[in-house]
Design a protein around this motif. Sequence first.
Motif, short mmCIF file in Angstrom:
data_model
loop_
_atom_site.label_atom_id
_atom_site.label_comp_id
_atom_site.label_asym_id
_atom_site.label_seq_id
_atom_site.Cartn_x
_atom_site.Cartn_y
_atom_site.Cartn_z
N LYS A 134 -12.89 5.79 2.84
CA LYS A 134 -12.29 5.86 4.22
C LYS A 134 -12.35 4.98 5.05
O LYS A 134 -11.29 4.58 5.95
CB LYS A 134 -12.60 7.21 4.73
N LEU B 48 0.82 -1.08 0.31
CA LEU B 48 0.14 0.14 -0.15
C LEU B 48 0.99 1.19 -0.27
O LEU B 48 1.58 1.53 0.88
CB LEU B 48 -0.81 -0.04 1.33
N ARG C 59 -3.56 7.23 6.68
CA ARG C 59 -3.44 8.51 6.08
C ARG C 59 -2.92 9.42 7.24
O ARG C 59 -3.14 9.16 8.40
CB ARG C 59 -4.60 9.06 5.40
N GLN D 235 -4.05 7.06 -2.49
CA GLN D 235 -3.55 5.69 -2.18
C GLN D 235 -3.59 4.76 -3.14
O GLN D 235 -4.61 4.89 -4.09
CB GLN D 235 -4.41 5.23 -0.70
N THR E 12 0.87 5.40 0.04
CA THR E 12 0.01 6.48 0.58
C THR E 12 0.70 7.68 0.58
O THR E 12 1.95 7.76 1.05
CB THR E 12 -0.31 6.31 1.92
N VAL F 63 -6.69 3.47 -4.66
CA VAL F 63 -8.04 3.31 -3.86
C VAL F 63 -8.82 4.37 -3.80
O VAL F 63 -8.50 5.60 -3.70
CB VAL F 63 -7.50 3.14 -2.21
N TYR G 217 -8.92 0.97 8.96
CA TYR G 217 -9.59 1.59 7.68
C TYR G 217 -8.28 2.27 7.05
O TYR G 217 -7.52 2.63 7.59
CB TYR G 217 -10.41 2.59 8.07
N PHE G 218 -8.77 2.29 5.69
CA PHE G 218 -7.75 3.13 4.86
C PHE G 218 -7.42 4.28 5.47
O PHE G 218 -6.20 5.11 5.37
CB PHE G 218 -8.15 3.26 3.42
N ILE H 68 -2.90 0.53 -4.02
CA ILE H 68 -2.73 -0.76 -3.34
C ILE H 68 -2.10 -1.65 -4.77
O ILE H 68 -2.51 -1.75 -5.79
CB ILE H 68 -4.08 -1.42 -2.83
N PHE I 230 -8.55 -2.47 5.66
CA PHE I 230 -7.08 -2.64 5.15
C PHE I 230 -6.82 -4.00 5.26
O PHE I 230 -6.53 -4.67 6.66
CB PHE I 230 -5.99 -1.79 5.57
#
Length: 253
Positions: free
Chosen positions: A108, A78, A123, A90, A80, A103, A118-119, A92, A112
């Motif tokens: 949000k 991943l 961040r 982001q 970011t 992504v 969560y994504f 993946i 993951f």
Amino acid sequence: MTPLVAAAQTDEGAKLAQRVYDRPDGKDVTSVVTMSLTEEGKPPRVRGMLLFRASGKGGDVSTLIRFTDPADIQGTGLLTLDGADGASNQWIYLPAMQRVRRVDSNRKGGRFVNSDYYFEDLRDRKPSMDNHRLKARERVGDTECEVLESVPTEAGNSVYLRRLSWIDPKSLLPLRVDFFERNADQPSKRLLVTKRELIQGHWTVMDSTLSDLGSGHQTRLTVGKVLYDRNLPESLFTSRALADERVEREFLP
């Protein structure tokens, strides 16, 4: 509460949030991490991963996560890229598909790799994206912490309605974070830090657990090795590097 007291709490909260964000954590960092996923009645699923993070002079932050084992997730990555203006992008990489996929920025609350993260949690979140208020002083274990409430300035910029963070005034690390999603009075997730160390002059979280308070599912992250300020290049944080893990070989810890 009088308006004057409320204003003071808001002002102190904003200052604390900025101090936490500005906490010295190196120009870049490389970590070897073990992720353990546990749920009742099932054996834990253990994954190894590498984490590379670099901060730019202008306030941008780049992060690359790469799974190293087991075989069914090895190579998954991943990337970011968080801009100084708060915008996040982001991508993946899934080895089975052999391609990089963006992504969706609206995803949000997507989990993951089936973890409790969560994504959005992966961040970089700027203090200006929330309104902050100092709530109280409470202990987490043996440490008296400042309790900081953070509420998004715009409803669409977070999956959470609010967050409560218990900040250690010495390390400026949050030792506990409660996340509120559908109910502003009942947290849905809780992060607990159980071990922190001073490494190369930087306070570092070494062991933490994020729990889904509804299902009881937990994601534990334990850090085995950390190296700061290795001058990681910008080329490591690109879609090309994400798709080809050979690029990062020379930067392995």
